[in-house]
Scaffold this motif. Structure first.
Motif, short mmCIF file in Angstrom:
data_model
loop_
_atom_site.label_atom_id
_atom_site.label_comp_id
_atom_site.label_asym_id
_atom_site.label_seq_id
_atom_site.Cartn_x
_atom_site.Cartn_y
_atom_site.Cartn_z
N PHE A 14 17.13 -36.07 -17.73
CA PHE A 14 16.47 -35.07 -17.26
C PHE A 14 16.35 -34.00 -17.46
O PHE A 14 15.37 -33.17 -16.20
CB PHE A 14 16.60 -35.42 -14.99
N CYS A 15 15.92 -33.55 -18.25
CA CYS A 15 15.60 -32.26 -18.99
C CYS A 15 14.24 -32.29 -19.26
O CYS A 15 13.88 -30.73 -20.36
CB CYS A 15 16.79 -31.44 -20.21
N ASN A 16 13.36 -32.76 -19.23
CA ASN A 16 12.08 -32.60 -19.27
C ASN A 16 11.50 -32.10 -17.69
O ASN A 16 11.65 -32.14 -17.25
CB ASN A 16 11.15 -34.06 -19.48
N ARG A 17 10.28 -31.94 -18.04
CA ARG A 17 9.32 -31.33 -17.49
C ARG A 17 8.38 -32.37 -16.69
O ARG A 17 7.88 -32.45 -17.87
CB ARG A 17 8.85 -29.83 -17.23
N PRO A 18 8.05 -32.30 -16.09
CA PRO A 18 6.58 -32.93 -15.60
C PRO A 18 5.64 -32.53 -15.63
O PRO A 18 5.45 -31.26 -16.02
CB PRO A 18 6.52 -33.79 -14.05
N ARG A 19 3.97 -32.90 -16.12
CA ARG A 19 3.25 -32.55 -16.56
C ARG A 19 2.06 -32.18 -14.99
O ARG A 19 2.29 -32.43 -13.98
CB ARG A 19 2.08 -33.52 -16.74
N HIS A 269 11.96 -32.82 -12.06
CA HIS A 269 11.68 -32.71 -14.02
C HIS A 269 11.74 -34.24 -14.16
O HIS A 269 11.32 -34.74 -12.96
CB HIS A 269 13.80 -32.53 -13.30
N GLU A 270 12.39 -34.83 -15.40
CA GLU A 270 11.52 -35.66 -15.83
C GLU A 270 12.45 -36.54 -16.93
O GLU A 270 12.64 -35.78 -17.58
CB GLU A 270 10.36 -35.77 -16.32
N SER A 271 12.60 -37.31 -16.19
CA SER A 271 13.06 -38.32 -16.93
C SER A 271 13.06 -39.12 -18.96
O SER A 271 12.12 -39.53 -18.35
CB SER A 271 13.79 -39.80 -16.62
N GLN A 285 10.60 -41.27 -17.92
CA GLN A 285 9.00 -40.48 -17.48
C GLN A 285 8.32 -40.34 -16.12
O GLN A 285 7.75 -40.77 -15.29
CB GLN A 285 7.02 -41.09 -18.33
N THR A 286 9.86 -40.76 -15.27
CA THR A 286 10.10 -40.71 -13.42
C THR A 286 10.01 -39.38 -13.18
O THR A 286 11.25 -38.69 -13.83
CB THR A 286 11.24 -41.91 -13.14
N ARG A 287 9.15 -38.89 -12.72
CA ARG A 287 9.73 -37.26 -12.04
C ARG A 287 10.03 -37.68 -10.68
O ARG A 287 10.16 -38.32 -9.83
CB ARG A 287 7.78 -37.18 -11.06
N VAL A 288 11.25 -36.78 -10.81
CA VAL A 288 12.41 -36.46 -9.51
C VAL A 288 12.39 -35.10 -9.57
O VAL A 288 11.99 -34.33 -10.08
CB VAL A 288 13.45 -37.00 -10.15
#
Length: 396
Positions: A14-19, A269-271, A285-288
């Motif tokens: 979950f270390c990605n950031r959503p757009r 965050h984003e998976s 790519q699920t936004r949490v």
């Protein structure tokens, strides 16, 4: 069930950031805070830590912080010439953090002229636009609405003005041959922009909330002042060498961060891949959202969480390094804020000076019940109304 090992194991997922559309337009789609996790983000974080945020670099800025703290004290003393006159402490604190960051990033500050005011307004507008709710991020075909509500025009105007400002900043890192990722001017401007926005507004907001809580709880303020004044023993100026002994002061800042974290209450965050968490299947790519406000105010984790009680941190190892998951004002894991070492003295030194050199009271006719705790919505949760207090110089 022990949740911490589970959380640690999924941090990388979950270390990605959503757009975020407005953020991409305002920070060149290349900054550290909003970039997607990958080699570019890793290199940007390394550059930020090496050039700006390492312990050695933060220590090298010590003289700047101490000078600006002394300037702040002198400015307040000038305002004390008329008896019982209130000062806008919100404005003074923001000026301190802004001047420190400007001198660190550019080697100069704006002073008190019209340019300084314009720059402050530019930063405030930037932070408001970064944090504004944009329905198009969730329903893309609603993006046309922003042509009518004025948001697109505001973003375009702020982006152009901020770019003109950053073009005047020294961009020497762009020619650093040690960088593994090729950097152009926009990359470096994005890093500097992160420093200005994250280093200025967050620390200032925390200090304003700390002083707001202290004026609401004068008995705690008196205890902190006693600690500071016993440690400094009548010195004319506080130095950062003195801060290490000010344990109560540090607890006040921790409690201010717990109750009034400047970061968003919901951290996005984003998976980056499919995973299973606590029995729930979560696609890539699920936004949490991490609700750090709920964590910091959970009665199962904190005794009387709504109360301002700095001594709850007495004799504990809890800090804001992201290791204690019930207290994460700077985030945690790989996307945790890299600027903790930079922010800490920027909060401790000015607060120590404010409490050492002055006694503080509310303006005539205002009682502690009248103190306004309303928050201004945005990416930084500032106090909505300015903090107006009356300083009384102490005769040291």
């Amino acid at each position: 069930m022990q949740l911490e090992p589970i959380f640690i194991s999924v941090f990388s997922i979950f270390c990605n950031r959503p757009r975020v559309t407005f953020a991409e337009r305002l920070v060149y789609s290349k900054d550290l805070a909003f970039s997607s996790y990958g080699e570019y983000w890793k290199e940007l974080r390394k550059i930020s830590a090496l050039h700006l945020l390492s312990g050695h670099r933060v220590e090298s800025f010590r003289t700047i912080r101490e000078e600006e703290a002394n300037f702040m004290v002198d400015k307040i003393r000038e305002c004390c010439s008329s008896a019982s006159s209130a000062v806008n402490l919100s404005e003074i604190i923001f000026s301190f953090t802004n001047n420190v960051v400007c001198r660190v990033a550019m080697g100069r500050k704006f002073g008190e002229d019209e340019g300084a005011k314009k720059f402050s307004e530019l930063i405030m507008e930037f932070m408001n636009l970064i944090g504004v709710f944009n329905v198009a991020d969730y329903i893309p075909w609603f993006s046309v609405v922003n042509n009518f509500n004025g948001l697109n025009a505001r973003v375009a105007k702020n982006s152009k003005e901020m770019d003109c400002f950053l073009e005047n900043v020294l961009l020497g890192m762009a020619n650093d041959s040690t960088n593994r990722v090729s950097l152009v001017r926009d990359n470096i401007k994005a890093v500097i922009l992160d420093l200005f926005t994250a280093g200025t507004d967050t620390s200032a907001a925390t200090l304003v909330w700390a002083m707001t809580e202290l004026i609401k709880h004068p008995e705690i303020m008196k205890e902190v002042q006693t600690e500071i004044r016993e440690i400094t023993k009548g010195k004319f100026c506080i130095t950062e060498d003195d801060l290490g002994q000010m344990h109560y002061l540090k607890m006040v800042i921790k409690e201010a961060l717990r109750l009034h974290s400047p970061a968003p209450s919901l951290i996005p965050h984003e998976s980056i891949q499919d995973t299973n968490l606590l029995g729930y299947d979560i696609p890539a790519q699920t936004r949490v959202f991490i609700n750090q406000w709920a964590i910091a105010n959970d009665p199962m984790l904190w005794d009387e969480p709504e109360e301002f009680r700095p001594k709850r941190f007495l004799n504990t190892s809890i800090d804001y390094q992201g290791k204690d998951f019930k207290f994460i004002p700077f985030g945690a894991g790989r996307r945790g804020c890299p600027g903790i070492l930079f922010a800490t003295p920027n909060m401790e030194l000015p607060l120590a000076n404010l409490l050492y050199h002055f006694n503080w009271s509310l303006p005539n006719g205002v009682t502690s019940k009248d103190v306004d705790f309303a928050e201004e919505l945005g990416i930084i949760l500032r106090k909505k109304s300015p903090l107006l207090l009356v300083p009384t110089p102490c005769g040291f």
